[in-house]
Write a protein that holds these residues in place. Sequence first.
Motif, mmCIF file in Angstrom:
data_model
loop_
_atom_site.group_PDB
_atom_site.id
_atom_site.type_symbol
_atom_site.label_atom_id
_atom_site.label_comp_id
_atom_site.label_asym_id
_atom_site.label_seq_id
_atom_site.Cartn_x
_atom_site.Cartn_y
_atom_site.Cartn_z
ATOM 1 N N LEU A 16 0.814 -1.213 0.000
ATOM 2 C CA LEU A 16 0.000 0.000 0.000
ATOM 3 C C LEU A 16 0.850 1.267 0.000
ATOM 4 C CD1 LEU A 16 -2.719 -1.053 2.607
ATOM 5 C CD2 LEU A 16 -2.951 -0.943 0.121
ATOM 6 N N SER A 19 0.046 3.711 -2.826
ATOM 7 C CA SER A 19 -1.267 4.305 -2.573
ATOM 8 C C SER A 19 -1.198 5.336 -1.454
ATOM 9 C CB SER A 19 -2.284 3.228 -2.196
ATOM 10 O OG SER A 19 -2.473 2.331 -3.255
ATOM 11 N N ASN A 110 -8.508 -0.225 0.066
ATOM 12 C CA ASN A 110 -7.981 -1.479 -0.459
ATOM 13 C C ASN A 110 -8.889 -2.658 -0.086
ATOM 14 O OD1 ASN A 110 -5.838 -3.006 -1.799
ATOM 15 N ND2 ASN A 110 -5.452 -3.827 0.261
#
Length: 113
Positions: A16, A19, A110
């Motif tokens: 992640l 992101s 997510n």
Amino acid sequence: MDTSLAILKSAKQQSLYDSLIHQLNKDFARAGVDSNFSTEDKPEALARNLVACIYEVIISDFEKYLNLLYAIDVSEARIKEIPAQFVHELAEEVAILILEREFLKVSFKNKHE
């Protein structure tokens, strides 16, 4: 800065990190704060750059700093819990709160995509 690094390393482990950086840049831009956080940065460099950016905003444009906290949706109660200290120490504490909130956002996105 250890807590910031832990959050960033956790983001990397969960895939992640990119992101998280994208979310940071998006929210900083929305608050009118110039940021150059890159997915190429290692967690250590990103943590330092984030603290430096927050420090600069606090000392140069406090209203913009408040807008940043609002744009990211950092808990006002958690900000008020930070003890009075030097600006660089405040910037480090705020960086942790920002990373926690941004990581929560990208984790949630997510899981629900």
